[in-house]
Design an enzyme around this catalytic site. Sequence first.
Site, PDB file in Angstrom:
ATOM      1  N   HIS A  31       4.792  -2.213  -0.894  1.00 31.68           N
ATOM      2  CA  HIS A  31       3.562  -1.516  -1.269  1.00 31.68           C
ATOM      3  C   HIS A  31       3.490  -1.262  -2.775  1.00 31.68           C
ATOM      4  O   HIS A  31       2.397  -1.136  -3.329  1.00 31.68           O
ATOM      5  CB  HIS A  31       3.468  -0.194  -0.504  1.00 31.68           C
ATOM      6  N   SER A  66      -3.156   1.410  -4.239  1.00 28.59           N
ATOM      7  CA  SER A  66      -3.229   2.189  -3.002  1.00 28.59           C
ATOM      8  C   SER A  66      -4.533   2.994  -2.950  1.00 28.59           C
ATOM      9  O   SER A  66      -5.608   2.471  -3.233  1.00 28.59           O
ATOM     10  CB  SER A  66      -1.981   3.069  -2.894  1.00 28.59           C
ATOM     11  N   ASP A  74       4.346  -5.339   2.699  1.00 32.78           N
ATOM     12  CA  ASP A  74       3.897  -3.954   2.585  1.00 32.78           C
ATOM     13  C   ASP A  74       4.039  -3.254   3.931  1.00 32.78           C
ATOM     14  O   ASP A  74       3.412  -3.644   4.911  1.00 32.78           O
ATOM     15  CB  ASP A  74       2.433  -3.956   2.133  1.00 32.78           C
TER      16      ASP A  74
END
Length: 263
Positions: free
Chosen positions: A240, A80, A212
């Site tokens: 995610h 991320s 995601d």
Amino acid sequence: MSEHHFVFVHGAGHGGWCWYKLPNLLRENGHKATCIDLKGAGINQTDPNIVSSLDDYNQPLYDFLSQLPLDQKVILVGHSVGGGSMTAAMCQYPSKVSMAVYVAAAMVKPGTIIPPILKEVLKICSGIIEAEAEKIWDFTFGNGPEKLPTSMMMKPEYVWDKYYNESPIEDYTLATTLLRPAPVMAFAGIVDIPAAPEVEKIPRVYVKTGKDHMFQSSRQDLMVTLWPPAQYFLLSESDHSAFFSQPEALYKILIQAASAISP
């Protein structure tokens, strides 16, 4: 089999704890693994509201890389917004990184202009608060309500859908007890990492997450197009948080990617 040392870098609100399944798989198969807590994250005792910059936030990672023996390199694995921390570390210590793996992570070439569609994703990194952001995030204004927020934390009712929609319920439950506010001022630096030619010599790998709900598929694709990696993988069934939803598949990807380099 060659032994590799994997160093894991978490994303916003998370800590080294989120990778717990991957080090076990790697160590059982002869590799080394280290999970970093960035400043104000995980069990690092710093208040995230006083983290002042990206470099300040990244200091634990910088310290780790700076203390490696001269003849050792590591494979960085970032998730991320932790991809920005990883890129910054590559700029600071290019001789210590043999490969960088971006797992649904911010992969932006240092010194380049970020296109508007990606800036929409990174608005929060610049302290821009709009209605959609206020809907999803709780902000803390440690420097006063007239200033930019100092930290942010996803509202509980969105955590499952945005982070863990394909993950085991046990991991979701674990995460809800460990998530912490993330330092907004640190993320502002991700869009301003200066150009660093040495970074181009480090092979990069991108791992796309197919289910995601946090990082849209088209925007992951755009990052790959703008800064093409040496290797690309798709985890079609991952949310995610691939470290929870697809740990075995992610492990296999890491091993396959690492096989392209010398230890």
